[in-house]
Design a protein around this motif. Structure first.
Motif, PDB file in Angstrom:
ATOM      1  N   CYS A 207       0.874  -1.156  -0.227  1.00  9.31           N
ATOM      2  CA  CYS A 207      -0.035  -0.010  -0.033  1.00  9.31           C
ATOM      3  C   CYS A 207       0.847   1.130  -0.024  1.00  9.31           C
ATOM      4  N   ASP A 208       1.963   1.222   0.820  1.00 11.85           N
ATOM      5  CA  ASP A 208       2.912   2.481   0.809  1.00 11.85           C
ATOM      6  C   ASP A 208       3.514   2.732  -0.432  1.00 11.85           C
ATOM      7  N   ARG A 209       3.758   1.642  -1.081  1.00 11.53           N
ATOM      8  CA  ARG A 209       4.149   1.613  -2.515  1.00 11.53           C
ATOM      9  C   ARG A 209       3.368   2.561  -3.806  1.00 11.53           C
ATOM     10  N   LEU A 210       2.101   1.993  -3.455  1.00 10.82           N
ATOM     11  CA  LEU A 210       1.099   2.528  -4.419  1.00 10.82           C
ATOM     12  C   LEU A 210       0.916   3.991  -4.228  1.00 10.82           C
ATOM     13  N   VAL A 211       0.741   4.432  -2.754  1.00 13.93           N
ATOM     14  CA  VAL A 211       0.468   5.673  -2.347  1.00 13.93           C
ATOM     15  C   VAL A 211       1.644   6.404  -3.001  1.00 13.93           C
ATOM     16  N   ALA A 212       2.887   6.092  -2.994  1.00  9.26           N
ATOM     17  CA  ALA A 212       4.163   6.812  -3.270  1.00  9.26           C
ATOM     18  C   ALA A 212       4.008   6.941  -4.941  1.00  9.26           C
ATOM     19  N   GLU A 213       3.581   5.961  -5.495  1.00 10.73           N
ATOM     20  CA  GLU A 213       3.546   5.951  -6.914  1.00 10.73           C
ATOM     21  C   GLU A 213       2.345   7.008  -6.972  1.00 10.73           C
ATOM     22  N   LEU A 214       1.437   7.065  -6.579  1.00  6.31           N
ATOM     23  CA  LEU A 214       0.447   8.056  -7.080  1.00  6.31           C
ATOM     24  C   LEU A 214       0.922   9.420  -6.576  1.00  6.31           C
ATOM     25  N   GLU A 215       1.507   9.849  -5.543  1.00 12.64           N
ATOM     26  CA  GLU A 215       2.189  11.078  -5.196  1.00 12.64           C
ATOM     27  C   GLU A 215       3.263  11.348  -6.191  1.00 12.64           C
ATOM     28  N   ALA A 216       4.089  10.402  -6.660  1.00 11.56           N
ATOM     29  CA  ALA A 216       5.226  10.719  -7.563  1.00 11.56           C
ATOM     30  C   ALA A 216       4.457  11.245  -8.961  1.00 11.56           C
ATOM     31  N   VAL A 217       3.451  10.393  -9.476  1.00 11.54           N
ATOM     32  CA  VAL A 217       2.965  10.807 -10.732  1.00 11.54           C
ATOM     33  C   VAL A 217       2.250  12.178 -10.641  1.00 11.54           C
ATOM     34  N   ILE A 218       1.638  12.345  -9.569  1.00  9.22           N
ATOM     35  CA  ILE A 218       1.117  13.821  -9.408  1.00  9.22           C
ATOM     36  C   ILE A 218       2.109  14.949  -9.443  1.00  9.22           C
ATOM     37  N   GLU A 219       3.241  14.544  -8.770  1.00  8.91           N
ATOM     38  CA  GLU A 219       4.466  15.639  -8.820  1.00  8.91           C
ATOM     39  C   GLU A 219       5.046  15.595 -10.255  1.00  8.91           C
ATOM     40  N   GLN A 220       4.946  14.462 -10.806  1.00 10.83           N
ATOM     41  CA  GLN A 220       5.831  14.570 -11.927  1.00 10.83           C
ATOM     42  C   GLN A 220       5.077  15.171 -13.364  1.00 10.83           C
ATOM     43  N   GLU A 221       3.620  15.018 -13.289  1.00  9.39           N
ATOM     44  CA  GLU A 221       2.716  15.458 -14.216  1.00  9.39           C
ATOM     45  C   GLU A 221       2.383  17.018 -13.966  1.00  9.39           C
ATOM     46  N   GLY A 222       2.516  17.351 -12.570  1.00  9.72           N
ATOM     47  CA  GLY A 222       1.807  18.680 -12.127  1.00  9.72           C
ATOM     48  C   GLY A 222       0.562  18.619 -11.798  1.00  9.72           C
ATOM     49  N   PRO A 223       0.355  18.912 -10.572  1.00  8.59           N
ATOM     50  CA  PRO A 223      -0.979  18.969  -9.952  1.00  8.59           C
ATOM     51  C   PRO A 223      -2.166  19.947 -10.709  1.00  8.59           C
ATOM     52  N   GLU A 224      -1.544  20.624 -11.319  1.00  5.40           N
ATOM     53  CA  GLU A 224      -2.435  21.812 -12.078  1.00  5.40           C
ATOM     54  C   GLU A 224      -2.845  21.320 -13.324  1.00  5.40           C
ATOM     55  N   THR A 225      -2.411  19.988 -13.621  1.00  6.82           N
ATOM     56  CA  THR A 225      -2.670  19.340 -14.951  1.00  6.82           C
ATOM     57  C   THR A 225      -3.723  18.121 -14.683  1.00  6.82           C
ATOM     58  N   ILE A 226      -3.863  17.678 -13.340  1.00 10.78           N
ATOM     59  CA  ILE A 226      -4.729  16.413 -13.176  1.00 10.78           C
ATOM     60  C   ILE A 226      -6.006  17.028 -12.428  1.00 10.78           C
ATOM     61  N   ALA A 227      -6.938  16.495 -13.253  1.00 11.29           N
ATOM     62  CA  ALA A 227      -8.408  16.806 -12.892  1.00 11.29           C
ATOM     63  C   ALA A 227      -8.905  15.917 -12.095  1.00 11.29           C
ATOM     64  N   ALA A 228      -8.682  14.358 -12.155  1.00  9.93           N
ATOM     65  CA  ALA A 228      -9.452  13.634 -11.369  1.00  9.93           C
ATOM     66  C   ALA A 228      -8.733  12.227 -11.046  1.00  9.93           C
ATOM     67  N   PHE A 229      -9.231  11.340 -10.240  1.00 12.90           N
ATOM     68  CA  PHE A 229      -8.916  10.226 -10.061  1.00 12.90           C
ATOM     69  C   PHE A 229     -10.310   9.098  -9.992  1.00 12.90           C
ATOM     70  N   ILE A 230     -10.173   8.412 -10.903  1.00 17.63           N
ATOM     71  CA  ILE A 230     -11.320   7.377 -10.720  1.00 17.63           C
ATOM     72  C   ILE A 230     -11.063   6.202 -10.221  1.00 17.63           C
ATOM     73  N   GLY A 231     -11.933   5.348  -9.524  1.00 13.13           N
ATOM     74  CA  GLY A 231     -11.576   4.070  -9.208  1.00 13.13           C
ATOM     75  C   GLY A 231     -12.982   3.221  -8.614  1.00 13.13           C
ATOM     76  N   GLU A 232     -12.932   2.016  -8.822  1.00 17.11           N
ATOM     77  CA  GLU A 232     -13.872   1.311  -8.264  1.00 17.11           C
ATOM     78  C   GLU A 232     -13.441   0.977  -6.736  1.00 17.11           C
ATOM     79  N   PRO A 233     -14.539   1.144  -5.974  1.00 12.23           N
ATOM     80  CA  PRO A 233     -14.024   0.858  -4.340  1.00 12.23           C
ATOM     81  C   PRO A 233     -13.520  -0.397  -4.386  1.00 12.23           C
ATOM     82  N   ILE A 234     -13.887  -1.476  -4.854  1.00 12.20           N
ATOM     83  CA  ILE A 234     -13.570  -2.796  -5.234  1.00 12.20           C
ATOM     84  C   ILE A 234     -13.675  -2.977  -6.636  1.00 12.20           C
ATOM     85  N   MET A 235     -12.497  -3.619  -7.060  1.00  7.37           N
ATOM     86  CA  MET A 235     -12.378  -3.791  -8.732  1.00  7.37           C
ATOM     87  C   MET A 235     -13.217  -4.875  -9.113  1.00  7.37           C
TER      88      MET A 235
END
Length: 470
Positions: A207-235
């Motif tokens: 879980c820590d790795r997934l959260v770190a990946e999310l934060e890294a992608v937001i930083e890399q892309e720039g939060p000013e470019t990211i509009a939404a996160f979509i997910g099924e609570p359970i896939m």
């Protein structure tokens, strides 16, 4: 020619005339269709007279079971009252007004979600997520942030198959030959510890790795470019993939911190499938948009919904005098017959305690599966919550080595299940068969389904062993 066609069997007519979704053309022409003719409760019957326990509830959608006369009567009366009218230009109808209010009330009272404001109706989960993509763009354009358009999704996620919703879907087979995904969608790692954890990696570390990946992608892309996160609570279609324990609270906090809208896709999990009315309540989610379909009418009529949060609605309302009408909608948005059916469907669910029954029988079904097949050498994991369960198959139990995708190991089991009189769909992402029957299933019917599953797995074992060695 007309005379010869009149003598065709339905099977011949099907192969000559019908284009089937999600179907191999070659296999269909070789084997032909299974034509379903009747359904009652948790059972369906084909035209050859074979009866099956439907452990898929159609496509995760027939929550109240088949053949309810109350729904038929509601549809009849609704058609007589108002067979159709649209919602364009402020037109409305009573069933859809009441259904929208009912949905918002259920979220408040059953899931503790109080930030939702309005309901936009469509006809499928795919078009609802297409609507969501457009609303996300509209919202950010109205508030002067036109660069904020990218959407983060996950590998293994399923959000529909239109051009936009198919791009959000993170299952490669749905992209093949369609030039998908479209630009602007970012797919992160699948949050399924059993299959995708590194060797020796705990669920918390995963879980820590997934959260770190999310934060890294937001930083890399720039939060000013990211509009939404979509997910099924359970896939669901990905394999009934349960998130790590603190995954959703952490994702939600990151979205809030970075001004990223949270879209929760409850097309499968909504309306009782998880043993609660909505999985938002199960995981304590406060979404900006919720996607609904399937269980809202138990598939007796095609209705979907994009439930929009107050944060978005306030921006749309404030900008309306300047921007004019919201130029989005479908011919069948808010169909009055669908509204009437949805209301009676929810009456049945509440009046007969369907959600509570699913919360009892679903775990019982999972427990019986664990008892009967849990030690089988090719069963890797049995998992689920409420009436949303699944069996994942592996080539080697000790190492969790999966079968190769092209071997279709779970399809071998599914074929044997059909012979035993169980409908259960092999899923397209990893080697999983879900057991997600109507919420009305009884404990006795669960026992019967598990007995048939055990016999099917026994019949498939030799072939699974051969595939595991290959």
């Amino acid at each position: 020619m007309l005379e010869s066609r009149a003598n065709w069997t339905l099977e011949e007519m099907d192969k000559a005339s019908l284009f089937h979704p999600n179907t191999s053309i070659a296999q269909h022409l070789a084997k032909g269709p299974m034509i379903v003719g009747q359904g009652s409760g948790v059972r369906i019957r084909d035209r050859a007279g074979n009866e099956y326990i439907d452990c898929g509830a159609g496509l995760w959608c027939v929550n109240i079971g088949y053949g309810r006369p109350e729904i038929a009567e509601a549809a009849r009366q609704a058609i007589l009252d108002l067979s159709y009218y649209h919602l364009f230009g402020s037109a409305s109808n009573e069933p859809m007004i009441r259904l929208a209010d009912r949905v918002l009330t259920l979220f408040r009272e059953k899931a503790g979600v109080r930030g939702l404001s309005k309901v936009f109706f469509g006809t499928s989960g795919s078009d609802a997520n297409d609507t969501n993509v457009k609303l996300v763009r509209y919202f950010n354009n109205l508030r002067g942030k036109p660069e904020k358009k990218k959407i983060i999704a996950r590998k293994g996620g399923y959000h529909g198959l239109t051009m936009a919703s198919g791009s959000l879907t993170g299952i490669p087979v749905y992209h093949k030959a369609f030039d998908l995904p479209l630009p602007g969608v970012i797919h992160l790692s699948c949050p399924h510890h059993f299959r995708f954890a590194l060797p020796g990696e705990s669920e918390q570390a995963f879980c820590d790795r997934l959260v770190a990946e999310l934060e890294a992608v937001i930083e890399q892309e720039g939060p000013e470019t990211i509009a939404a996160f979509i997910g099924e609570p359970i896939m669901g279609t990905g394999g009934v993939l349960m998130p790590p324990a603190d995954y959703w609270p952490r994702v939600q906090e990151i979205c809030r911190r970075n001004d990223i809208l949270l879209i929760v896709d409850e097309v499968i999990t909504g309306f009782g499938r998880t043993g609660q009315w909505f999985a938002c309540g199960l995981y304590g989610l406060e979404p900006d948009i919720v996607t609904l379909a399937k269980g809202i009418t138990s598939a007796y009529f095609p209705v979907s919904a994009s439930v929009v949060g107050a944060r978005i609605w306030e921006v749309l309302e404030k900008a309306s005098p300047e921007w004019g009408p919201v130029m989005h909608g479908f011919t069948y948005s808010g169909h009055p017959v669908g509204g009437a059916i949805g209301l009676v469907n929810l009456d049945i669910m509440e009046g007969e305690g369907m959600v509570e029954n699913g919360a009892r029988v679903g775990p019982y079904l999972k427990r019986r599966l664990e008892e009967r097949i849990g030690e089988h050498p090719f069963v890797g994991e049995i998992r689920g919550v409420g009436m949303l369960n699944a069996v994942e198959f592996v080539a080697d139990k000790a190492s969790r080595r999966p079968f190769r995708p092209e071997q279709g190991a779970h399809r071998v089991v599914a074929a044997e299940l059909a012979k035993q009189g169980v409908m259960a769909r092999p899923l397209p992402f990893i080697e999983v068969i879900p057991l997600s029957p109507p919420l009305c299933m009884s404990a006795a019917e669960a026992d019967e389904a598990v007995d048939r599953f055990a016999r099917a797995l026994e019949a498939a074992t030799d072939e699974l062993a051969r595939l595991a060695r290959a």
